[in-house]
Design a protein around this motif. Structure first.
Motif, PDB file in Angstrom:
ATOM      1  N   ALA A 245      66.549  65.642  58.178  1.00  0.00           N
ATOM      2  CA  ALA A 245      65.910  64.941  57.066  1.00  0.00           C
ATOM      3  C   ALA A 245      66.685  63.665  56.771  1.00  0.00           C
ATOM      4  O   ALA A 245      67.906  63.635  56.842  1.00  0.00           O
ATOM      5  CB  ALA A 245      65.893  65.841  55.839  1.00  0.00           C
ATOM      6  N   PRO A 247      65.920  59.345  55.044  1.00  0.00           N
ATOM      7  CA  PRO A 247      64.920  58.394  54.563  1.00  0.00           C
ATOM      8  C   PRO A 247      64.088  57.868  55.721  1.00  0.00           C
ATOM      9  O   PRO A 247      64.624  57.520  56.768  1.00  0.00           O
ATOM     10  CB  PRO A 247      65.753  57.286  53.923  1.00  0.00           C
ATOM     11  N   THR A 250      59.921  61.765  58.595  1.00  0.00           N
ATOM     12  CA  THR A 250      58.950  62.705  58.065  1.00  0.00           C
ATOM     13  C   THR A 250      58.611  63.731  59.136  1.00  0.00           C
ATOM     14  O   THR A 250      59.098  63.652  60.263  1.00  0.00           O
ATOM     15  CB  THR A 250      57.642  61.997  57.667  1.00  0.00           C
ATOM     16  N   TRP A 479      67.223  61.461  48.816  1.00  0.00           N
ATOM     17  CA  TRP A 479      66.173  62.065  49.645  1.00  0.00           C
ATOM     18  C   TRP A 479      66.744  63.159  50.551  1.00  0.00           C
ATOM     19  O   TRP A 479      66.141  64.198  50.771  1.00  0.00           O
ATOM     20  CB  TRP A 479      65.488  60.974  50.466  1.00  0.00           C
ATOM     21  N   SER A 483      64.834  67.003  50.059  1.00  0.00           N
ATOM     22  CA  SER A 483      63.635  67.044  50.901  1.00  0.00           C
ATOM     23  C   SER A 483      63.527  68.318  51.738  1.00  0.00           C
ATOM     24  O   SER A 483      62.901  68.315  52.768  1.00  0.00           O
ATOM     25  CB  SER A 483      63.628  65.830  51.826  1.00  0.00           C
TER      26      SER A 483
ATOM     27  N   PRO C  23      54.596  59.832  52.154  1.00  0.00           N
ATOM     28  CA  PRO C  23      55.225  61.124  52.427  1.00  0.00           C
ATOM     29  C   PRO C  23      54.414  61.932  53.419  1.00  0.00           C
ATOM     30  O   PRO C  23      53.521  61.408  54.066  1.00  0.00           O
ATOM     31  CB  PRO C  23      55.254  61.791  51.062  1.00  0.00           C
ATOM     32  N   GLU C  45      59.282  61.432  46.750  1.00  0.00           N
ATOM     33  CA  GLU C  45      58.619  60.936  47.938  1.00  0.00           C
ATOM     34  C   GLU C  45      59.613  60.242  48.839  1.00  0.00           C
ATOM     35  O   GLU C  45      60.614  59.694  48.382  1.00  0.00           O
ATOM     36  CB  GLU C  45      57.484  60.004  47.542  1.00  0.00           C
ATOM     37  N   ASN C  46      59.294  60.287  50.112  1.00  0.00           N
ATOM     38  CA  ASN C  46      60.179  59.693  51.098  1.00  0.00           C
ATOM     39  C   ASN C  46      60.367  58.219  50.835  1.00  0.00           C
ATOM     40  O   ASN C  46      59.385  57.482  50.746  1.00  0.00           O
ATOM     41  CB  ASN C  46      59.565  59.914  52.486  1.00  0.00           C
TER      42      ASN C  46
END
Lengths: 555, 265, 370
Positions: A245, A247, A250, A479, A483, C23, C45-46
């Motif tokens: 994970a 920034p 995804t 993040w 996340s 995201p 959120e990313n």
């Protein structure tokens, strides 16, 4: 790429273009370059472990091929006449004599033999570490469960390759290793005696086993291994590599460097480095000095007779069995001192192999997962892994119980008794401690995500109160902490027919075990609240979050 | 990894009982063994038989050994009788520093010797003068010029199971151990003859003096020849190799992988 | 493999940093069940990819030059290493009967090859790290599952094949095919039966006897010379093989069953059971050297404690009590060889072992009964 770009008018580039064109006309190589040339690989040191295993395997293939040109797998008796004086005239098998010739009379032969053996140790070690990385980061989850199983197959084959290779010199050490294998096989109920006789072509040691192991070692096992390896890599391409994970990272993308040129340079260079490190080991450090062990003879044995490290856990399992576990029942011999270790070894192999399916059965999480977990964010899984590693580690240590005794001034009996206890209690303790440590780390992460990092600056408030200023994290750093995947235990509900099945109960129980101690990721609301009125925040968060310690609102 | 120094310095901290008893039984049975069999090495050589040596030895014995072994070698609760153990036994036990004992332990430990060679020989002469026993080995069996191939085979059959094929030593029961073989040829020879502590006796009917010479030749060959493959990692076999592969090999490669994947600054 | 989009989807991260900040795309989450997974509605959120930090080699041409120099120096060094390895092959030859020469050969060739490999490797990695673009790029993933159209087409093909072949319809055809396919590998398995040829002795019978029989002399391993009882002094341990082993057709197989350890204790130290009192001779006892656990030679004899230790798995046997197991994984005592002395004073066997030696096997219990 040169096929698609405008060729420059220099002689070399026009030559390259012509060659590329020639090949492309016959192979469609341009499609391959287009497809794979800019594929992306994420950068993380732990993602290189599989490559270490792959590269060591290539090194083993290269050196092994060299060795086959000189090695003779015959168990016919001969008298050694090579350069090593203390064995001159000694009767031994041709296999042993040819291995000695490789070591003493072929220039560079000893080096290649040592590269091959060190490479083998490293290959399996790297495979093991790679598997631990995959387990602890949860990257065996959908869609990679099958590749995990294939990887397990590779691990087992690697151990098989190792053991068959270890036995080929037909020296005293490996001969006693084979003797132990024979004893193990004979302990199998019903078919053991026959399996042993078929394997050895009669009574131990016979004259067949080395040749048979050689066929397995250089033909059957490598062929299967290479096939599975290819499949393993195909799946890596299909799935694309996981990433941690961060920034911008995804579940639907992969960030990293493209194969051409950067990754190719790094990974290609890494092959040479791995090869180089193995050669350094082979240059300066002796491995398996068979001339000390001498030819196999059923009468002598050396103190400190151990298998190579990857079989150590099996040897250790044998050592930890207390006396007397053999019974005669129904006019047959039941060797539980053999069967119990075999079951333990089976469990070490099978349980991790099916773990992904078990975890999926509990979570029923059908999403694809391409983000590697941080181990702390899956405390129960990490605890289970730690328990497994501990159990394996205890068995492994048991294989050197005699050396532990002599090197730490202990009695071997005490070492064994300690390890017997550790084999049972160790995994439980390791599980509990690891899980608690993971939860503690998650709490700390949560604290940081909510309140930032302690800056060390003390400020006096107008009211006279002193506080330490916390520096908030920026979006990128936060993040990483917020996340992760979050799961809640299963609530038992009747199914469509109004029943609660036993399977549901089991699943609910397991899910409680996994997810009861739950620390949810920090949300935007959490942060807003924690920045609001102290008391109000505490109250609202209390209802919003379940399993958070009360020690966090101190800013 | 292990090495000889470490082993020498190890502190005996195991079962407090038994050393005395073990030694007593050991030395008694060695002596008894000798009494039973004819043969053995040439009985005490002339120089250690001189009265002067014996007198010198007696003085040393009364001052250093008699408190445990008795003024007349008769033994006591803390040390066995030495009658009939022979000069070989004294030379081995004192010459390798095992005697006098530093403390009770599962077995007498090798340590820096407490007496000069001359004093050791005098002690040996004195003990030998009070009862027949195996004498000091004949130097012609210690020259290391025998048949190394025969020696290596005999070593594997008779010695390697305790001392390891490379003579690196190994574990015995209840905290005892077979030491790494780094002794002088004379001490190796004496050990085979007398069977010190828990080591079995290898009398001349079992391993002839020529056999013993061959074994010593093999051990000397090993000591003097370089290891062809490189550093031997304590000659401990696959355990040492496995640990090395993990910690050095994989360790180095992981360190390189960290460098490789780190962002360039 | 059939990822048609792969290459096209690769975008430089810098160009589209913010566009990936979107995201987790909704498609997966709505279409696929997360099971027990919890997705908080107000999750963060990313934030997207952080701005790219240039390296010193991107900013400082001098540093870039230096990195380039390092790389080509290393490549030349590697070349030198390869040349050195070849030179060492000839320059440090192996001389007959000279271990030191083997060592030098190993060392020098090894140093050359190590240098050649490590220098290439480090140079290539340094090149990649310092000089090649290191800005992260993005590749998009697609669900592993085939697209609906692809899947539909696959199903269609299977259906069509099924219809055309009649595999589902003609059940007799199908079942007989399955039967044939199951049966056809069986001969291959049967063929392996003669890994242990069928004309050989039955395994159980082979495991149940050794070369020892009445009157066979105990001889030294490996010389094969007989042993007089008087030579076995107190505290001695002799490694023993049966007389005539040398001439045996199956030397190692026979030795693997017949190896014996001979020890002498004071007769009063032996606690012998009544029926075995005649098996020893004046404190001399002979026991099988093959461990009853998995068959290692149990040869570590402690002459004071009278313990035998197996170096493989640490089973311990007490010689004074008929080698009963006192520690470790072995379950049965070592079998004792009944011995006596012949007219010339040599030790002989009274008979074979009275039970199978070595590791347990399934049929062993039935052998004992006979």
């Amino acid at each position: 790429m040169s096929t698609t770009t405008e060729p420059k008018r220099t002689r070399t580039s026009s030559y390259t273009a012509a060659a590329a064109n020639y090949i492309d006309e016959r192979t469609t190589i341009s499609a391959v370059v287009k497809e794979f040339g800019r594929k992306i690989f994420p950068d993380h040191w732990s993602f290189m472990l599989g490559e270490v295993a792959l590269y060591s395997f290539v090194v083993i293939l290269l050196t092994g091929t060299f060795l086959t040109f000189f090695y003779d797998p015959s168990m016919a008796e001969t008298h050694y006449e090579g350069s090593y004086v203390p064995l001159k005239g000694v009767e031994m098998s041709v296999a042993m004599a040819s291995t000695l010739d490789i070591s003493f009379d072929i220039r560079g032969g000893l080096l290649i033999r040592q590269i091959h053996h060190w490479g083998a140790l490293l290959f399996i070690a790297a495979t093991g570490l790679h598997m631990l990385r995959v387990f602890f980061t949860g990257t065996f989850r959908k869609p990679r469960e099958l590749n995990w199983v294939i990887g397990f197959g590779l691990f087992i084959l690697a151990m098989g390759e190792g053991f068959t290779g270890y036995s080929l010199p037909d020296d005293l050490l490996s001969g006693n290793g084979l003797r132990i294998i024979e004893g193990l096989v004979m302990g199998i109920p019903v078919i053991g005696t026959w399996i042993s006789f078929l394997l050895f072509g009669g009574e131990f040691p016979g004259t067949a086993i080395v040749g048979r192991l050689y066929t397995l070692h250089i033909l059957l096992l490598p062929a299967v291994l290479v096939a599975l390896l290819a499949l393993h890599l195909v799946f890596v391409v299909v799935h694309k590599h996981t990433q941690f994970a961060g920034p911008g990272r995804t579940n639907e993308n992969v960030l990293g460097v493209p194969i051409l040129p950067t990754f190719a340079a790094k990974a290609g260079g890494f092959f040479f480095i791995v090869f180089g490190v193995i050669v350094v080991m082979a240059t300066f450090f002796a491995i398996n000095p068979i001339w000390n062990y001498g030819p196999y003879d059923p009468s002598p044995v050396s103190a400190g007779t151990q298998p190579d490290w990857y079989i150590g856990f099996a040897d250790g399992a044998l050592r930890l069995i207390p006396p007397g576990l053999e019974i005669e029942f129904l006019n047959r011999t039941w060797s539980f001192n053999i069967l119990i270790p075999m079951v333990a070894l089976g469990a070490i192999i099978v349980l991790p192999m099916i773990y992904p399916f078990l975890e999926h059965w509990i979570t029923r999480d059908n999403r694809e997962h391409h983000i590697a977990d941080r181990p702390r964010n899956a405390p129960t899984r990490t605890g289970i892994g730690a328990a497994g590693v501990t159990f394996y580690g205890v068995l492994w240590a048991a294989a050197s119980s005699d050396l532990i005794a002599t090197h730490f001034d202990l009695a071997m009996e005490h070492v064994i008794h300690f390890l017997q206890a550790a084999a049972i209690l160790g995994p439980v303790v390791a599980y509990l401690i690891t899980k608690r440590v993971c939860l503690a780390l998650m709490k700390k992460d949560r604290e940081i995500a909510l309140h930032g990092i302690e800056s060390g600056r003390i400020v006096k408030l107008p009211g006279g109160e002193f506080i330490e200023v916390h520096e908030q994290l920026d979006d990128y750093d936060r993040w990483k902490l917020v996340s992760y995947n979050d799961y809640a235990p299963l609530m038992i509900r009747p199914n469509s027919r109004g029943k609660i099945t036993a399977a549901t109960r089991v699943r609910a129980g397991l899910s409680r075990w996994f997810f009861e101690d739950r620390i949810a990721p920090v949300t935007r609301r959490d942060v807003e609240l924690s920045h609001g009125e102290h008391h109000a925040a505490a109250a609202i968060e209390g209802e919003h979050q379940s399993a958070i310690g009360a020690d966090r609102n101190r800013h | 990894m292990s090495n000889a120094t470490k082993r020498k310095n190890r502190a005996g901290r195991r079962s407090p009982l038994a050393t005395v008893a073990l030694l007593a039984i050991g030395l008694l049975s060695t002596g008894g063994a000798y009494a039973l069999i004819s043969g053995g090495t040439a009985e005490a050589q002339s120089d250690i038989n001189s009265q002067q040596m014996i007198d010198e030895g007696e003085k040393l014995f009364s001052a250093n050994c008699a408190s445990c072994h008795g003024l007349n070698l008769e033994g006591s609760e803390s040390g066995p009788s030495l009658i009939g153990v022979g000069a070989a036994s004294v030379d081995f036990q004192v010459g390798t520093g095992r005697m006098p004992l530093a403390q009770q332990g599962p077995q007498g430990e090798e340590k820096p010797e407490q007496f000069t060679d001359e004093q050791t020989k005098a002690l040996a002469a004195y003990v030998a003068s009070l009862g027949p026993g195996p004498g000091l080995p004949d130097p012609r069996y210690l020259d290391g010029e025998g048949d190394a191939a025969n020696g290596s085979e005999l070593f594997r059959i008779n010695c390697a199971m305790c001392h390891n094929v490379a003579g690196a030593g190994g574990a015995l029961t209840e905290g005892k151990y077979a030491p790494a073989i780094d002794a002088t040829p004379a001490h190796i020879y004496e050990a085979m003859v007398i069977g010190p502590q828990n080591m079995p006796v290898f009398n001349d009917a079992n391993l002839s003096p020529e056999d013993k010479r061959d074994i010593i030749t093999y051990l000397e060959f090993n000591r003097e020849s370089p290891s062809p493959g490189g550093y031997v990692l304590g000659s401990l076999g696959p355990v040492a190799e496995g640990l090395f592969a993990w910690f050095f090999g994989l360790g180095a490669i992981v360190a390189i992988a960290v460098w490789l994947t780190a962002k360039s600054n | 493999m059939a990822d048609d989009h792969g290459a096209r989807d690769v975008v430089s991260a810098g160009q589209s940093a913010r566009s990936v900040a979107v995201p987790v795309s909704a498609s997966q989450e709505t279409s696929v069940s997360p099971g027990l997974g919890v997705i908080a509605p107000d999750r963060f959120e990313n934030p997207g990819i952080p701005p790219h930090q240039p390296r010193v080699t991107d900013l400082d041409p001098k540093k870039e030059k230096r990195a380039e120099r390092t790389v080509y120096t290393l490549f030349y060094l590697s070349l030198a290493g390869s040349v050195f390895a070849i030179a060492a092959y000839f320059g440090f030859p192996i001389e007959e009967n000279n271990i030191a020469s083997t060592r030098m050969n190993n060392l020098m060739i090894g140093i050359g090859i190590s240098l050649a490999l490590l220098a290439i490797g480090i140079a290539a990695v340094h090149w990649g790290k310092a000089l090649m673009p290191e800005e992260e790029m993005i590749d998009h993933r697609h669900p592993v599952i085939g697209s609906p159209a692809t899947r539909a087409r696959a199903v269609e093909i299977f259906d069509q094949a099924n219809k055309e072949s009649g595999l589902g319809r003609r059940s007799l055809l199908r079942n007989s095919l399955i039967g044939a396919l199951v049966a056809f590998p069986l001969p291959a398995i049967v063929l392996f039966r003669d890994l242990y040829p069928g004309n050989q002795e039955d395994p159980v019978s082979a495991l149940s006897h050794t070369m020892w029989k009445e009157g066979v002399r105990l001889t030294r391993d490996p010389s094969g010379t007989p042993i007089r009882a008087s030579e076995v002094t107190l505290g001695s341990a002799f490694h023993v093989i049966p007389e005539g082993l040398d001439e045996s057709e199956h030397y190692l197989e026979e030795k693997a069953k017949a190896a014996v350890l001979l020890m002498r204790l004071r007769p009063d130290e032996l606690n012998e059971i009544e029926e075995r009192k005649s098996w020893s001779y004046d404190g001399i006892v002979a026991y099988s050297k093959i461990c009853t656990h998995v068959g290692c030679p149990v040869a570590l004899y402690e002459q004071i404690t009278h313990h035998l230790l197996c170096p493989c798995h640490q089973s311990q046997f007490d010689v004074t009590n008929h080698c009963e197991v006192i520690f470790g994984p072995a379950a049965r005592p070592l079998p004792q060889l009944p011995i006596a002395v012949d007219d010339e004073g040599y030790l002989i066997a009274q008979s074979d072992f009275t039970e199978p030696v070595g590791p347990s096997f399934w049929e062993r219990a039935s052998v004992n009964d006979n």
